[in-house]
Design an enzyme around this catalytic site. Structure first.
Site, PDB file in Angstrom:
ATOM      1  N   GLY A  12      41.119   6.718  11.785  1.00 19.05           N
ATOM      2  CA  GLY A  12      39.712   7.080  11.673  1.00 19.05           C
ATOM      3  C   GLY A  12      38.830   5.971  12.216  1.00 19.05           C
TER       4      GLY A  12
ATOM      5  N   GLY B 187      35.256   1.157   9.417  1.00 25.71           N
ATOM      6  CA  GLY B 187      34.333   1.151   8.308  1.00 25.71           C
ATOM      7  C   GLY B 187      34.419   2.330   7.366  1.00 25.71           C
TER       8      GLY B 187
ATOM      9  N   SER C 253      35.949  17.241  27.574  1.00 24.76           N
ATOM     10  CA  SER C 253      35.079  18.064  26.732  1.00 24.76           C
ATOM     11  C   SER C 253      33.639  18.127  27.218  1.00 24.76           C
ATOM     12  CB  SER C 253      35.110  17.537  25.286  1.00 24.76           C
ATOM     13  OG  SER C 253      34.648  16.209  25.234  1.00 24.76           O
TER      14      SER C 253
ATOM     15  N   LYS D 209      32.413  15.093  16.181  1.00 25.55           N
ATOM     16  CA  LYS D 209      31.305  15.514  17.042  1.00 25.55           C
ATOM     17  C   LYS D 209      30.207  16.208  16.243  1.00 25.55           C
ATOM     18  CE  LYS D 209      34.212  16.018  21.153  1.00 25.55           C
ATOM     19  NZ  LYS D 209      34.802  16.938  22.128  1.00 25.55           N
TER      20      LYS D 209
END
Length: 849
Positions: free
Chosen positions: A394, A397, A717, A760
């Protein structure tokens, strides 16, 4: 023995020619004794002499040497010579390997020799003993069959003595005596023979025959007809040999003294041991060996490791403590004893307790928490099961590393963290072999020794940032560590014995999955941790970040109070990230400013408001949304997925007169460039159906730019967003500025699904977008989106490029303020016409009625 004439060290009177195992030895020649003294002046050398080729020997005048003869031509030569005057000419071959040499294969200077004796050996080889008479020069070959014959002329040495010759003889004889002293196994007769030589030429020939020179150098001495020059060459050769002998003697003396010292020390140590044994005392080394044996027994090692440790201790008992090997072995045994072979912590398998700890330490992350609770449940039902290999991936933070600490606390295990970022040496994982100076085990074994437990929670941080170079590939070394089927026999190069890692709970962390090699990724269970939503950040700041920063800055909760509007202002105006690391920094900045005010004694409100935040941190760094952005034709908002989370991209297109050329800028990668080419091809091929003049398309060049040009961008994309920007430019219509677009397009007009949908969508929400156009194949990904985000955004799914364009221009900004026109060139005409109408109306209003 070689099939040629060679010399023997054995003196003529001691030769045993019945032994067919005699082998070639270095040449040893000597002058004849008194009973066989031959004066060269008394022997008449014929004009023609039979030639005896020598493969690996050089005959010198005045010396006696044995020669082995095996060639048929040479045997016929001996039969003839023995039947006559026994004189032959011994000449060295230029090419020793040639069996039937001619004149060109022989040196032109040889030695006329007198055959003294001949012996026949059982293997058919004939050995002769010859006495060198005088140098001869070979003029021409007279016969080649049945043996070689040649015209020769003798070359006698001058017998005149001079002061120079006497000095040269003195130096050569002195060097020869020194060599005799340094050479072992040299008979005493050699010194007597050396002292009895009176002629300078005879001395040079005797020394040249007995020196350890190569065949070429001996032939060079033989061919030196000038006696002083010959003596100088022999003396130079003796000086070189003398240097070697003196160095050899020095080395032997040093080795002998060291051996004597070592033997003396060993003898004294044995005596000391015997004395101490009689007194009932033990030496320091003996007591250390005893302590090591006790430590090995207390370490409770597996049987193979125990056998290796005991063998090493027994080897140490035979090594002197001052030896470097003793220190290496001691370190090795200490490492074996220090490892937690059988030490482990008991797992706390209370699922409810673990759930409470995870919720106490982290907000949200339901998927990860559920997986940890499942692991606890399986461990409780099957205690001997193998631990999983988890990989948290991921943006930075989001709490991947702190989550590992919480898992260790929930399980009641010890926690180890090892950073892999920038690691390039395979030895960091597997260790160095003990053959290297300063070798140590790898980081895996080192950290387990520090943990003092064989079942800790072991976090491998930043596994996606491992490098590789000439020192190896650490990622490949991790394949065994992170494989539950193999890591029960992990072998470190330093230990060289297996260590069981199957009880360790390995957790890897990564920001991005692409750099991780596929074999390594296949061994891990990947758990994706997405970025936080606005509501999640607010709760994390209220429950975790603010209390922690108050404590770290020495403030009481009543001295600084953050209200919700202040935290919202920090989240929207000062940070735009997937995690909360930068948000904590901003909270820390406010706390530091309040701490400084408290120290100065300034009185003021303890409540933190958006206005006070601007006083402490300055004006906002970011706009809260993109809703204030101005819509322009040729601009579309795309959505991107980066290692730091999601983000939005503004794709800009413009045109200028040209020939339908396409220019792409903004540090675009190869895949993104191909998407732009595909979008441009769709526009050109379907211009008419899109309401665009095909001729107008061909009259212009096009430039597509993605801002933030210093940041590399790539991926498929952006195809849908690039298509929307091009169509917007050509139709002079604005794409809805509240709409984000993502999706991969094909030349057939299909919209393909893409990855990173959750990141996104969260980026679109942070940027203030109201609507998102997604590929139809990504509809299933909406299940991972939090409910509050789904309620605030409108999702439109596109199956074809027509769907993308229809929804892109269907928002509140469907058209630009200037209504549709055939081209941008018509704008000045329309403006001029409008101004003319307004001017006419104004004039009409001013006229009196």
């Amino acid at each position: 023995m070689k099939e040629e004439d060679s010399q023997h060290e054995t003196p003529e009177t001691d030769l045993d020619f019945e032994d067919d195992s005699v082998e070639e030895v270095p040449v040893s020649a000597r002058p004849p004794d008194e009973t066989r003294a031959i004066d060269p002046r008394d022997i008449v050398i014929p004009a023609v002499l039979p030639i005896l080729p020598l493969r690996d020997a050089v005959a010198f005048p005045g010396t006696i040497m044995p020669l082995a003869v095996s060639r048929e031509k040479s045997k016929r030569l001996l039969d003839m010579a023995l039947a006559g005057d026994r004189l032959i000419c011994a000449v060295a071959q230029r090419v020793p390997e040639k069996d039937d040499p001619d004149l060109d294969d022989l040196h032109r200077i040889g030695t006329a020799c007198m055959i003294l004796k001949m012996y026949k050996l059982p293997d058919g080889t004939e050995t002769i003993v010859v006495h060198g008479v005088v140098r001869v020069g070979i003029e021409d070959l007279t016969s080649a069959e049945p043996y070689l014959e040649a015209k020769v002329h003798p070359r006698h040495d001058s017998e005149e003595l001079s002061t120079e010759l006497e000095a040269l003889m003195h130096n050569a004889r002195h060097a020869a005596h020194r060599i005799l002293e340094l050479s072992p196994n040299v008979p005493d007769e050699a010194r007597i023979v050396l002292d009895n030589i009176r002629t300078p030429g005879g001395l040079a020939d005797f020394l040249g025959a007995n020196l350890s020179l190569s065949l070429v150098h001996k032939q060079e001495v033989l061919e030196t007809l000038d006696v002083p020059a010959r003596l100088r060459k022999v003396h130079a050769a003796m000086e070189g040999q003398l240097d070697v002998l003196e160095l050899s003697k020095k080395i032997q003396s040093q080795v002998r003294s060291q051996l004597d010292k070592a033997q003396r020390e060993h003898y004294l140590r044995e005596q000391l041991k015997a004395i101490q044994h009689e007194l009932g005392q033990e030496s320091g080394a003996g007591s250390e060996i005893t302590r090591l044996r006790q430590k090995v027994q207390e370490a409770k090692m597996p049987a193979p490791v125990l056998a290796e440790a005991e063998r090493e201790v027994e080897r140490m008992a035979k090594i002197h403590p001052a030896s470097p090997e003793y220190g290496v072995a001691l370190d090795y045994v200490n490492w074996l004893c220090a490892l937690p072979w059988s030490v482990r912590t008991e797992d706390q398998l209370d699922v409810n307790r673990a759930d409470a700890i995870l919720n106490e330490d982290h907000y949200g992350l339901e998927k990860v928490k559920r997986r940890i609770l499942e692991f606890l449940a399986v461990r409780k039902l099957k205690p001997d099961g193998r631990g999983p290999i988890l990989c948290f991936t991921g943006p930075p933070g989001v709490g991947k590393t702190s989550l590992g600490k919480s898992i260790a606390r929930a399980l009641g295990r010890k926690f180890i963290r090892m950073s892999l970022g920038g690691m390039r040496d395979e030895a960091e994982i597997r260790g160095h072999r003990r053959t290297y100076i300063g070798s140590m085990p790898g980081r895996i074994i080192q950290e387990l020794r520090k943990a003092e437990s064989n079942n800790p929670v072991f976090m491998l941080d930043e596994v996606d940032k491992i490098g590789s170079d000439f020192r190896g590939d650490p990622a490949s070394a991790l394949l065994e560590v992170l494989d539950p089927a193999q890591n029960n026999t992990f072998t470190d190069h330093y230990l060289d014995v297996p260590f069981d890692l199957s009880n360790v709970l390995f957790i890897a962390t990564a920001n991005y999955m692409d750099p991780i090699p596929q074999p390594l990724l296949d061994r891990m269970e990947v758990i994706h941790i997405p970025g936080y939503t606005h509501r999640e950040k607010l709760e994390i700041a209220r429950q975790y970040l603010v209390p922690r920063q108050l404590d770290e800055n020495g403030l009481r909760p009543d001295q600084v109070v953050f209200d919700e509007t202040a935290l919202n202002r920090l989240i929207t105006g000062y940070t735009r990230e997937a995690g909360v690391r930068n948000l904590e920094r901003q909270i820390a900045g406010v706390c530091r400013a309040r701490a400084a005010a408290v120290v100065r004694g300034e009185e003021g409100s303890s409540r933190v408001t958006p206005k006070s935040i601007e006083a402490d941190l300055g004006p906002p760094l970011l706009e809260p949304s993109v809703a204030t952005a101005v819509s322009l034709p040729g601009v579309a908002t795309g959505l991107a997925y980066t290692p730091t989370g999601g983000d939005i991209l503004f794709i800009e297109a413009t045109k200028m007169p040209g020939n339908a050329n396409l220019n792409l800028t903004g540090q675009l990668g190869g895949v993104m460039r191909e998407s732009a080419q595909a979008a441009f091809s769709i526009v050109r091929s379907r211009a008419a159906s899109l309401g665009i003049d095909p001729a107008d398309v061909l009259r212009h060049d096009y430039h597509i730019h993605v801002p933030a040009g210093a940041i590399p961008k790539d991926g498929p994309s952006a195809g849908s967003a690039i298509l929307a920007a091009l169509v917007s430019l050509l139709k002079d219509r604005c794409v809805d500025r509240h709409t984000g677009i993502t999706g991969e397009i094909t030349l057939r007009g299909r919209v393909m699904p893409v990855g990173g949908i959750k990141e996104k969508i969260l980026a679109a929400h942070r940027a203030g977008l109201k609507r998102v156009i997604l590929p139809e194949g990504n509809q299933r990904d909406l299940q991972e989106i939090p409910q509050d985000i789904r309620e605030q955004l409108k999702f439109v799914f596109a199956k074809t490029t027509d769907d993308v364009l229809r929804h892109a221009f269907a928002g509140r900004d469907g058209r630009s303020k200037s209504r549709p026109a055939t081209s941008q060139a018509a704008r000045p005409k329309r403006k001029a016409a409008k101004k003319k109408v307004r001017r006419r109306r104004k004039t009409t209003r001013r006229q009196p009625r």
